[in-house]
Design an enzyme around this catalytic site. Structure first.
Site, PDB file in Angstrom:
ATOM      1  N   LYS A   1      31.833  -1.455  36.795  1.00  0.00           N
ATOM      2  CA  LYS A   1      33.050  -1.053  36.409  1.00  0.00           C
ATOM      3  C   LYS A   1      33.084   0.438  36.868  1.00  0.00           C
ATOM      4  O   LYS A   1      32.015   1.170  36.176  1.00  0.00           O
ATOM      5  CB  LYS A   1      33.552  -1.285  34.866  1.00  0.00           C
ATOM      6  CG  LYS A   1      33.684  -2.774  35.006  1.00  0.00           C
ATOM      7  CD  LYS A   1      35.123  -3.389  35.603  1.00  0.00           C
ATOM      8  CE  LYS A   1      35.357  -4.812  35.321  1.00  0.00           C
ATOM      9  NZ  LYS A   1      36.509  -5.081  36.085  1.00  0.00           N
TER      10      LYS A   1
ATOM     11  N   ARG B   1      30.348 -11.757  33.022  1.00  0.00           N
ATOM     12  CA  ARG B   1      30.453 -11.767  34.338  1.00  0.00           C
ATOM     13  C   ARG B   1      29.658 -10.572  34.811  1.00  0.00           C
ATOM     14  O   ARG B   1      30.025  -9.340  34.584  1.00  0.00           O
ATOM     15  CB  ARG B   1      31.987 -11.615  34.594  1.00  0.00           C
ATOM     16  CG  ARG B   1      32.334 -11.880  36.169  1.00  0.00           C
ATOM     17  CD  ARG B   1      33.517 -11.340  36.642  1.00  0.00           C
ATOM     18  NE  ARG B   1      34.048 -10.140  36.312  1.00  0.00           N
ATOM     19  CZ  ARG B   1      33.896  -9.070  36.640  1.00  0.00           C
ATOM     20  NH1 ARG B   1      32.973  -8.972  37.651  1.00  0.00           N
ATOM     21  NH2 ARG B   1      34.251  -7.880  36.210  1.00  0.00           N
TER      22      ARG B   1
END
Length: 101
Positions: free
Chosen positions: A46, A80
């Site tokens: 991210k 995830r």
């Protein structure tokens, strides 16, 4: 009442959130977990990592592992991830340490 009986909470790390928002969510996952539902977290690669380390998306393994370990430690049931192999090894180490008396 509508027949919905399987809920997984995903607070959406990274989606429209500031660096501080993402860090606060990860730090306080136990409060979200207290709602009583399984918790899914996706921190892998991210962009919020770059706000801390300055890393490029292709070089965020360490950041992804660290944030995923924190998520697991704080109650995430599902992660995830992009690098399953290294995440699994990191989780094995964390679990071994946690099991030690």
């Amino acid at each position: 009442n509508a027949g919905l009986n399987k809920i997984i909470i995903d607070p959406g790390i990274g989606f429209g959130k500031s660096l501080e928002h993402n860090l606060t969510i990860l730090k306080h996952l136990k409060k979200i977990k207290a709602l009583g539902y399984p918790l899914l977290i996706g921190t892998s690669n991210k962009s919020f990592h770059a706000g801390i380390t300055g890393s490029q998306v292709t070089d965020r393994l360490a950041e992804s592992l660290a944030s995923n370990l924190i998520a697991a430690q704080n109650g995430a049931n599902f992660l995830r991830v992009h690098d399953v192999y290294n995440t699994k090894k990191a989780l094995q180490i964390m679990e071994a340490i946690n099991k030690t008396k």
